[in-house]
Design a protein around this motif. Structure first.
Motif, PDB file in Angstrom:
ATOM      1  N   LEU A   1      49.942  14.984  41.632  1.00 27.77           N
ATOM      2  CA  LEU A   1      50.788  14.053  42.381  1.00 27.77           C
ATOM      3  C   LEU A   1      50.631  12.628  41.870  1.00 27.77           C
ATOM      4  O   LEU A   1      51.607  11.865  41.831  1.00 27.77           O
ATOM      5  CB  LEU A   1      50.442  14.114  43.872  1.00 27.77           C
ATOM      6  N   ALA A   2      49.411  12.265  41.475  1.00 21.80           N
ATOM      7  CA  ALA A   2      49.152  10.897  41.020  1.00 21.80           C
ATOM      8  C   ALA A   2      49.962  10.546  39.782  1.00 21.80           C
ATOM      9  O   ALA A   2      50.535   9.460  39.690  1.00 21.80           O
ATOM     10  CB  ALA A   2      47.654  10.718  40.748  1.00 21.80           C
TER      11      ALA A   2
ATOM     12  N   GLY B   1      58.957   7.623  40.572  1.00 22.10           N
ATOM     13  CA  GLY B   1      60.142   8.455  40.751  1.00 22.10           C
ATOM     14  C   GLY B   1      59.913   9.735  41.519  1.00 22.10           C
ATOM     15  O   GLY B   1      60.813  10.584  41.584  1.00 22.10           O
ATOM     16  N   ILE B   2      58.730   9.908  42.141  1.00 25.78           N
ATOM     17  CA  ILE B   2      58.444  11.174  42.830  1.00 25.78           C
ATOM     18  C   ILE B   2      59.346  11.375  44.045  1.00 25.78           C
ATOM     19  O   ILE B   2      59.648  12.506  44.428  1.00 25.78           O
ATOM     20  CB  ILE B   2      56.952  11.237  43.245  1.00 25.78           C
TER      21      ILE B   2
ATOM     22  N   ARG C   1      54.435  11.389  48.794  1.00 25.32           N
ATOM     23  CA  ARG C   1      55.819  10.908  48.707  1.00 25.32           C
ATOM     24  C   ARG C   1      56.794  11.922  48.128  1.00 25.32           C
ATOM     25  O   ARG C   1      57.839  11.556  47.613  1.00 25.32           O
ATOM     26  CB  ARG C   1      55.891   9.598  47.921  1.00 25.32           C
ATOM     27  N   VAL C   2      56.478  13.208  48.219  1.00 23.05           N
ATOM     28  CA  VAL C   2      57.456  14.234  47.864  1.00 23.05           C
ATOM     29  C   VAL C   2      58.550  14.225  48.931  1.00 23.05           C
ATOM     30  O   VAL C   2      58.283  14.003  50.117  1.00 23.05           O
ATOM     31  CB  VAL C   2      56.785  15.623  47.788  1.00 23.05           C
ATOM     32  N   LYS C   3      59.795  14.465  48.523  1.00 23.23           N
ATOM     33  CA  LYS C   3      60.930  14.410  49.449  1.00 23.23           C
ATOM     34  C   LYS C   3      60.743  15.366  50.634  1.00 23.23           C
ATOM     35  O   LYS C   3      60.344  16.515  50.446  1.00 23.23           O
ATOM     36  CB  LYS C   3      62.233  14.748  48.720  1.00 23.23           C
TER      37      LYS C   3
ATOM     38  N   LEU D   1      37.421   0.613  41.174  1.00 28.17           N
ATOM     39  CA  LEU D   1      38.435   1.661  41.054  1.00 28.17           C
ATOM     40  C   LEU D   1      39.453   1.286  39.986  1.00 28.17           C
ATOM     41  O   LEU D   1      39.864   0.131  39.873  1.00 28.17           O
ATOM     42  CB  LEU D   1      39.162   1.868  42.384  1.00 28.17           C
ATOM     43  N   ASP D   2      39.841   2.275  39.205  1.00 24.74           N
ATOM     44  CA  ASP D   2      40.925   2.078  38.259  1.00 24.74           C
ATOM     45  C   ASP D   2      42.238   2.002  39.033  1.00 24.74           C
ATOM     46  O   ASP D   2      42.491   2.828  39.899  1.00 24.74           O
ATOM     47  CB  ASP D   2      40.957   3.268  37.276  1.00 24.74           C
ATOM     48  N   ARG D   3      43.071   1.005  38.754  1.00 26.31           N
ATOM     49  CA  ARG D   3      44.287   0.797  39.541  1.00 26.31           C
ATOM     50  C   ARG D   3      45.536   0.752  38.663  1.00 26.31           C
ATOM     51  O   ARG D   3      46.165  -0.298  38.534  1.00 26.31           O
ATOM     52  CB  ARG D   3      44.173  -0.490  40.357  1.00 26.31           C
ATOM     53  N   PRO D   4      45.904   1.860  38.019  1.00 23.49           N
ATOM     54  CA  PRO D   4      47.150   1.855  37.235  1.00 23.49           C
ATOM     55  C   PRO D   4      48.361   1.728  38.145  1.00 23.49           C
ATOM     56  O   PRO D   4      48.467   2.412  39.158  1.00 23.49           O
ATOM     57  CB  PRO D   4      47.128   3.221  36.534  1.00 23.49           C
ATOM     58  N   ARG D   5      49.290   0.838  37.792  1.00 20.59           N
ATOM     59  CA  ARG D   5      50.460   0.593  38.634  1.00 20.59           C
ATOM     60  C   ARG D   5      51.322   1.838  38.810  1.00 20.59           C
ATOM     61  O   ARG D   5      51.906   2.060  39.855  1.00 20.59           O
ATOM     62  CB  ARG D   5      51.309  -0.527  38.016  1.00 20.59           C
ATOM     63  N   LYS D   6      51.361   2.667  37.791  1.00 17.71           N
ATOM     64  CA  LYS D   6      52.214   3.847  37.867  1.00 17.71           C
ATOM     65  C   LYS D   6      51.707   4.884  38.873  1.00 17.71           C
ATOM     66  O   LYS D   6      52.390   5.850  39.169  1.00 17.71           O
ATOM     67  CB  LYS D   6      52.348   4.500  36.494  1.00 17.71           C
ATOM     68  N   GLU D   7      50.470   4.711  39.383  1.00 14.34           N
ATOM     69  CA  GLU D   7      49.920   5.647  40.341  1.00 14.34           C
ATOM     70  C   GLU D   7      49.784   5.044  41.732  1.00 14.34           C
ATOM     71  O   GLU D   7      49.098   5.574  42.588  1.00 14.34           O
ATOM     72  CB  GLU D   7      48.562   6.166  39.857  1.00 14.34           C
ATOM     73  N   SER D   8      50.444   3.926  41.957  1.00 11.27           N
ATOM     74  CA  SER D   8      50.367   3.304  43.274  1.00 11.27           C
ATOM     75  C   SER D   8      51.154   4.108  44.289  1.00 11.27           C
ATOM     76  O   SER D   8      52.273   4.544  44.038  1.00 11.27           O
ATOM     77  CB  SER D   8      50.905   1.873  43.217  1.00 11.27           C
ATOM     78  N   LEU D   9      50.555   4.287  45.478  1.00  8.76           N
ATOM     79  CA  LEU D   9      51.233   5.021  46.556  1.00  8.76           C
ATOM     80  C   LEU D   9      52.238   4.139  47.290  1.00  8.76           C
ATOM     81  O   LEU D   9      52.979   4.621  48.141  1.00  8.76           O
ATOM     82  CB  LEU D   9      50.193   5.527  47.558  1.00  8.76           C
TER      83      LEU D   9
END
Length: 432
Positions: A149-150, A155-156, A222-224, A422-430
């Motif tokens: 999921l991460a 676009g999830i 955040r799955v539909k 913590l590693d904080r990549p923007r593409k994995e933000s909830l």
């Protein structure tokens, strides 16, 4: 006399050592310690009669056995919480761990130890102890689902989780459906189906709890909602069909499941059905007596009169036993402690801000809390008998160690949240 500077240095070194040993969320550490102490009190009292039957009258036998596994669990927590989550967040490592856990689970069907008509345990040859691979598999599943999921957070919310479920839908756009199947369905839902499917064969309730945990992770991830509803309907249909087939051909524990759901007598009244109903009714009747006799403050530690009559007072019905000895006050306290574990998990989840560690913490907390609530509902006769134990309290070996391992992962992430490492990549933000 020692110099004030030396005293402050010594105090600082002691605090640093405590931080290294018991890092992370201090409140969570305190809750775990309280539950462990309660566990020792409950086990010592509830296993007294069993000690005379199986341990030669040594009433402290199961107490020290429980203490040994609690200490082993604490050692595992101390070690695991020191790991940075990035070390075990690698997809290849998680895949290897998940496959290994799945293979262990499959081994139970061929070389597993059979107890109560269920093969859920594997025996370790040299050590001579048994463990439940399902406990290991659930942790591995939650971790690999959090990872899948991460990496799809961008676009999830627009991502289809399932391909077309009808032949007409497949023919309309086969290439698109194949892409959905290969890119989304198999990587995300494949591990859930494999894990829950293998657990389902021997333990319906654990499989259901695991699926519910994963479903909530998908929702928070955040799955539909439309996709999640389709998944729920599909899984419900498959489970009804599977249980029906298993019941007709008498496969596994299907008759036990149907009887406990209260529809066994409607489907087929047999001697086996009557015996199962009598056994379950006996357990719940004795649980009611234990709860009713507890009152507000209970009979006091060690004063239970139901431990000889209440089946599995040290495991499946541990909560009913607690109510008898510690009353309504003890019952509310236990419930409050488990809800606190969930609440602390939510606090850590919100502070993560990144999908993988946040979803991992959420999934593990849900798994522990769901299992505890399930045990409580069974003990107070609001739910069919499931065989779920009370995490960290019920008599156990591998279950305690694996629960402590899950808590160690949560504590490790909370430690990194405090240290802001913590590693904080923007593409994995909830939140994006």
């Amino acid at each position: 006399r020692s110099h004030p500077m030396e005293e402050r240095k010594t105090a600082s070194e002691k605090a640093s050592l405590l931080d290294r040993l018991f890092g992370g969320d201090r409140i969570l550490w305190i809750i775990i310690a309280i539950l462990s102490i309660i566990s020792l009190l409950v086990i010592y009292s509830s296993t007294a009669s069993m000690a005379y039957r199986k341990a030669g009258g040594d009433t402290a036998h199961y107490f020290f056995q429980q203490l040994k596994f609690i200490l082993l669990g604490f050692a595992a927590m101390i070690v695991i919480q020191r790991f940075n989550y990035q070390r075990y967040a690698r997809p290849k490592l998680l895949s290897i761990v998940f496959i290994a856990a799945l293979l262990f689970m499959l081994m139970t069907f061929f070389v597993g130890v059979n107890l109560n008509d269920a093969s859920r345990w594997l025996k370790v040859p040299i050590l001579g102890v048994t463990f439940q691979p399902s406990d290991f598999l659930r942790i591995a599943l939650i971790a690999i689902l959090a990872r899948q999921l991460a990496k799809r957070q961008v676009g999830i919310e627009r991502m289809p989780l399932l391909p077309a479920l009808t032949l007409r839908g497949w023919k309309k756009n086969p290439e698109k459906n194949i892409n959905i199947l290969m890119r989304n369905t198999l990587p995300i839902l494949g591990p859930i189906v494999l894990a829950c499917g293998t657990i389902f064969m021997s333990n319906f309730s654990t499989s259901a709890i695991t699926f519910c945990t994963c479903w909530i992770m998908l929702y928070v991830g955040r799955v539909k909602t439309k996709e999640l509803v389709k998944l729920l309907v599909l899984i419900a249909g498959v489970m009804i069909l599977a249980v029906s087939v298993m019941y007709i051909f008498n496969i596994g524990r299907s008759h036990t499941w149907v009887n406990r759901l209260g529809i066994g007598t409607l489907v087929n009244q047999t001697e086996q059905t009557e015996m199962q109903n009598e056994d379950d009714n006996l357990q719940q009747e004795q649980a009611r007596i234990a709860i009713a006799s507890g009152g507000l403050l209970g009979k006091g530690p060690g004063n239970s009169t139901q431990r000889s009559n209440l089946p599995h007072s040290y495991s499946d019905f541990a909560y009913a036993f607690i109510v008898e000895e510690y009353g309504l006050v003890g019952a509310v306290t236990i419930l409050f402690l488990y809800l606190c574990i969930f609440f602390r998990g939510i606090v850590i989840f919100r502070r993560c801000g990144t999908a993988f560690p946040g979803l991992l913490v959420l999934g593990l907390c849900l798994m522990i809390t769901f299992q505890a609530i399930c045990n409580m509902l069974v003990s107070v006769c609001l739910f069919p008998v499931t065989g779920q134990t009370l995490p960290l309290i019920s008599l156990g070996g591998s279950s305690i160690v694996f629960t402590c391992m899950a808590l160690g992962l949560i504590l490790g992430i909370s430690r990194q949240v405090k240290e802001q490492s913590l590693d904080r990549p923007r593409k994995e933000s909830l939140l994006e």
